[in-house]
Design a protein around this motif. Structure first.
Motif, short mmCIF file in Angstrom:
data_model
loop_
_atom_site.label_atom_id
_atom_site.label_comp_id
_atom_site.label_asym_id
_atom_site.label_seq_id
_atom_site.Cartn_x
_atom_site.Cartn_y
_atom_site.Cartn_z
N ALA A 178 24.26 -12.75 -37.94
CA ALA A 178 24.23 -11.38 -38.45
C ALA A 178 24.83 -10.48 -37.38
CB ALA A 178 22.80 -10.96 -38.77
N ASN A 179 25.90 -9.79 -37.72
CA ASN A 179 26.57 -8.91 -36.76
C ASN A 179 26.58 -7.49 -37.30
OD1 ASN A 179 28.21 -8.14 -34.48
ND2 ASN A 179 29.95 -8.08 -35.87
N CYS A 180 25.90 -6.59 -36.64
CA CYS A 180 25.79 -5.21 -37.10
C CYS A 180 27.10 -4.46 -36.85
CB CYS A 180 24.62 -4.50 -36.42
SG CYS A 180 24.38 -2.80 -37.00
N VAL A 181 27.84 -4.18 -37.91
CA VAL A 181 29.09 -3.44 -37.78
C VAL A 181 28.94 -1.98 -38.18
CG1 VAL A 181 30.51 -5.49 -38.09
CG2 VAL A 181 29.84 -4.16 -40.09
N ASP A 182 27.83 -1.66 -38.85
CA ASP A 182 27.57 -0.28 -39.28
C ASP A 182 26.23 0.17 -38.72
OD1 ASP A 182 27.22 2.15 -40.50
OD2 ASP A 182 27.05 1.36 -42.54
N PRO A 183 26.23 0.96 -37.64
CA PRO A 183 24.97 1.38 -37.02
C PRO A 183 24.14 2.28 -37.92
CG PRO A 183 26.80 2.62 -36.10
CD PRO A 183 27.40 1.54 -36.96
N GLU A 184 24.76 2.83 -38.97
CA GLU A 184 24.05 3.71 -39.89
C GLU A 184 23.66 3.00 -41.18
OE1 GLU A 184 23.21 6.66 -38.84
OE2 GLU A 184 24.34 6.36 -36.97
N MET A 185 23.72 1.68 -41.20
CA MET A 185 23.41 0.94 -42.42
C MET A 185 22.00 1.25 -42.91
SD MET A 185 23.38 -3.19 -43.06
CE MET A 185 23.08 -3.84 -44.70
N SER A 186 21.91 1.63 -44.15
CA SER A 186 20.61 1.95 -44.74
C SER A 186 19.83 0.68 -45.02
CB SER A 186 20.82 2.73 -46.05
OG SER A 186 19.58 3.05 -46.64
N PRO A 211 28.50 -0.54 -28.90
CA PRO A 211 29.53 0.50 -28.80
C PRO A 211 30.84 -0.01 -28.23
CG PRO A 211 27.41 1.34 -28.05
CD PRO A 211 27.25 -0.14 -28.22
N GLU A 212 30.75 -0.98 -27.32
CA GLU A 212 31.93 -1.60 -26.74
C GLU A 212 31.84 -3.11 -26.97
OE1 GLU A 212 32.69 -0.59 -22.72
OE2 GLU A 212 32.50 1.57 -23.03
N PRO A 215 31.75 -9.86 -25.39
CA PRO A 215 31.28 -11.21 -25.69
C PRO A 215 30.14 -11.65 -24.77
CG PRO A 215 33.67 -11.15 -25.68
CD PRO A 215 33.19 -9.83 -25.13
N GLN A 216 30.21 -11.23 -23.51
CA GLN A 216 29.16 -11.60 -22.56
C GLN A 216 27.81 -11.03 -22.99
OE1 GLN A 216 32.10 -10.26 -21.77
NE2 GLN A 216 33.14 -11.79 -20.49
N LEU A 217 27.82 -9.77 -23.45
CA LEU A 217 26.58 -9.16 -23.92
C LEU A 217 26.14 -9.77 -25.24
CD1 LEU A 217 24.38 -7.04 -23.63
CD2 LEU A 217 25.92 -5.36 -24.68
N ALA A 218 27.10 -9.96 -26.15
CA ALA A 218 26.77 -10.54 -27.46
C ALA A 218 26.18 -11.94 -27.32
CB ALA A 218 28.01 -10.57 -28.33
N ALA A 219 26.61 -12.66 -26.29
CA ALA A 219 26.13 -14.03 -26.08
C ALA A 219 24.63 -14.08 -25.85
CB ALA A 219 26.86 -14.68 -24.91
N ASN A 220 24.05 -12.97 -25.40
CA ASN A 220 22.61 -12.92 -25.17
C ASN A 220 21.81 -12.92 -26.46
OD1 ASN A 220 22.85 -12.72 -22.31
ND2 ASN A 220 23.30 -10.55 -22.49
N PHE A 221 22.48 -12.66 -27.58
CA PHE A 221 21.78 -12.52 -28.85
C PHE A 221 22.00 -13.70 -29.79
CE2 PHE A 221 22.62 -8.22 -27.27
CZ PHE A 221 21.36 -7.66 -27.32
#
Length: 233
Positions: A178-186, A211-212, A215-221
């Motif tokens: 699951a990758n959040c592409v819309d921070p305002e998703m209802s 916001p940026e 990959p290094q940060l995303a890898a933590n999730f």
């Protein structure tokens, strides 16, 4: 080896692919680093550089891989117009049939990699022209698929249909992200909970809106899929 597909364009396939490569290539306590390789056989929207056409997604995959083949081995079919690849290929008289894509892959590099993934373009049924689809390449390779779900309005339908299509093609789904592409998703959490119920394959991770792109940060999730032999037990 895995094939990474998504619910649609801009759902985060490259971010997830690079995050998986980064996670797989982390140096262990014993000093060992896995040989990782990310490939993107066909890409449009490329930029002309002194070295030729370059695609930002393919460059990101190359940067995230520990193996460093020549660019053309990572992205053998590159098109400058930011349009559907099969239209760009037709305009240039280039064959991007599944057989052509298959013959362009560097099987030697893929074989020596400890962790290899191939990133698709668009969604599962990306047209390649003449009634052919990118999904046929995955059938030729017969590799497990990782599904990236771009978390936004409409993702439930897109995710379920994509999963159904992959299974109908006789392929295994190693998991989904699951990758959040819309921070305002209802009703984000409600949608995520629905997907957990609707998709009967492992959830490999949930990447929050970043916001940026990192990959290094995303890898933590996320976590790597279990080896195929273990999944079949």
């Amino acid at each position: 080896m895995y094939f990474v597909t998504g619910t649609d364009t801009d759902c985060g396939k490259t971010l997830v692919s690079c995050a998986l490569l980064h996670r797989a290539g982390v140096v262990t306590a014993s000093g060992h680093q896995a040989r990782t390789l990310g490939l993107k056989p066909v890409a449009s929207g490329c930029e002309m550089t002194p070295d030729g056409l370059r695609n930002s997604d393919a460059c990101a995959l190359l940067s995230a891989s520990t193996l460093k083949p020549a660019y053309w081995m990572v992205n053998p079919f590159a098109f400058e117009p930011a349009i559907a690849p099969h239209i760009a290929a037709q305009e240039q008289g280039v064959d991007i049939s599944p057989e052509s894509l298959m013959s362009s892959l560097d099987l030697t590099q893929m074989a020596i990699a400890d962790f290899c993934l191939i990133e698709g373009a668009g969604g599962w049924r990306l047209p390649l022209g003449q009634g052919r689809y990118m999904s046929e390449l995955v059938q030729y390779l017969s590799v497990p698929v990782i599904l990236v779900v771009g978390m936004k309005l409409g993702c439930l339908n897109h995710a379920v249909l994509t999963l159904e299509a992959i299974k109908a093609d006789g392929l295994e789904v190693a998991g989904w992200v699951a990758n959040c592409v819309d921070p305002e998703m209802s009703r984000y959490q409600e949608n995520l909970d629905s997907l957990k119920t609707l998709l009967d394959v492992p959830l490999l991770g949930e990447i929050p809106f970043l916001p940026e792109v990192s990959p290094q940060l995303a890898a933590n999730f996320i976590r790597l899929p279990r080896p195929e032999s273990k999944r079949r037990r």
